[in-house]
Write a protein that holds these residues in place. Sequence first.
Motif, short mmCIF file in Angstrom:
data_model
loop_
_atom_site.label_atom_id
_atom_site.label_comp_id
_atom_site.label_asym_id
_atom_site.label_seq_id
_atom_site.Cartn_x
_atom_site.Cartn_y
_atom_site.Cartn_z
N THR A 1 61.25 43.38 77.30
CA THR A 1 60.17 44.37 77.15
C THR A 1 59.25 44.00 76.00
N CYS B 1 46.06 44.52 82.29
CA CYS B 1 46.69 45.83 82.51
C CYS B 1 47.40 45.85 83.86
N GLU B 2 46.71 45.34 84.86
CA GLU B 2 47.30 45.34 86.21
C GLU B 2 48.59 44.52 86.23
N CYS C 1 50.06 48.78 83.53
CA CYS C 1 49.62 49.87 82.63
C CYS C 1 48.13 50.12 82.85
N THR C 2 47.60 51.08 82.13
CA THR C 2 46.15 51.29 82.15
C THR C 2 45.63 51.03 80.74
N ASP D 1 44.39 53.01 78.82
CA ASP D 1 44.81 54.10 77.93
C ASP D 1 46.11 53.79 77.20
N ASP D 2 46.93 52.92 77.80
CA ASP D 2 48.22 52.58 77.18
C ASP D 2 48.08 51.57 76.05
N LEU E 1 51.46 48.29 72.13
CA LEU E 1 50.91 47.40 73.15
C LEU E 1 49.58 46.86 72.61
N CYS F 1 46.39 44.19 73.03
CA CYS F 1 45.67 43.39 74.01
C CYS F 1 44.70 42.46 73.26
N ARG G 1 53.66 43.12 73.72
CA ARG G 1 54.40 44.29 73.21
C ARG G 1 54.97 43.87 71.86
#
Length: 350
Positions: free
Chosen positions: A176, A261-262, A266-267, A269-270, A331, A333, A349
């Motif tokens: 994770t 995200c895909e 997740c989206t 927002d995460d 998270l 990005c 992560r």
Amino acid sequence: MNARIAGIGYYVPERIVTNEELTKVMDTTNEWIVERTGIEERRYVDKHKETTSTLAAEAAKIAIERAGLTPEDIDFIVFATLSPDYYFPGSGVLLQRHLGIKGIGCLDIRTQCTGFIYGISIADQYIKTGMYKNILVVGAEVHSAGLDFTTRGRNVTVIFGDGAGAAVLQPTEDETKGILTTNLHADGEYAEHLAFYNPGTHGGAFLKDQGGLEFPDEPDLGGMHLTQEMLDKEAIYPHMNGRYVFKHAVEKFPAAIEEACEAVGCTADDINMLIPHQANLRITQMIQLKFGFEDERVYNNIQKYGNTTAASIPIALCEAWEKGLIKEGDLVCLAAFGSGFTWGAAMIRW
Ligand code: UT7
């Protein structure tokens, strides 16, 4: 097995160059630079003491120490830069020498602003296959050595700065955590819209019909050996079709973030923290607006360092982490767009 960032560091040269200082050598203003780019100052090396690989070494030492390692523990180096110490060999071997490590593989990569994302993607694959355990990924640039400090070069010169960022990647059993996905893209159709042509093997004639070339009808203005004519016509500086690059950047950045995200389910927002390549504050603000990110979820330091190309993401990531803005479990990005064109994103992560 995922790869995680076990240590991170950055280094920027001491010398601060303000917008005001640039107004002394070219026709520009502090207002223009701040309004169009967000940049207030940048750093330049002392060219008698520092090079791309020495900046990288300073950043790498910090990253290695924070990973709880010594340089001898590193078993592979990925070095991203568009401003290497030499035309060849690459800066990776010079960094290896500065760090006093013998025999390990060193890979130089040339994907410009996207260099750090390509770099950690490569490291991630080597770690996943079990080939290496402690990989040093570095992005470093000395732009100040190659810029045009006259009014002719002002659209490019005011943007760029020098610096280095580094990360040590290691395997983690926790699936994770660490690098969850990377996506890498390129479209060579646009290569000449942001490029440094000379020295190069192209010969001007070959590029005659390519978009963005500044010297299309002058075949002698290309080659590995710099000529007096190239110097006289100033065909020795980077070329950027700024508006064109901008237009593509604001499309590709969000596409890469959405793809990441895909891939991890997740989206946007995460995402706790977006670390965008520091190209132009206006580009970042457009991305922020598109996804509705609050200010706290986007890290910007272009104001202080300008655009440091391959170094910009690791410098920003490290600064954000040092300020406590990235915490365990967050998270994160990373996203970039630049010369090539190349673009991509990574989801980590922490
Ligand atoms: O990291 C690599 C990827 N690179 C990027 O993402 C860069 C993307 N592009 C940009 O960030 C912007 O296009 C720039 C910041 C480079 C330029 O901003 P712009 O708003 O697109 O300006 P422009 O190039 O359209 O130029 C507007 C005017 C021009 O004058 P005229 O023709 O309207 O009279 C330029 O000559 O601004 C002039 N100009 C300047 N004026 C003062 C260009 N550079 C400067 C300058 N100072 N430094």
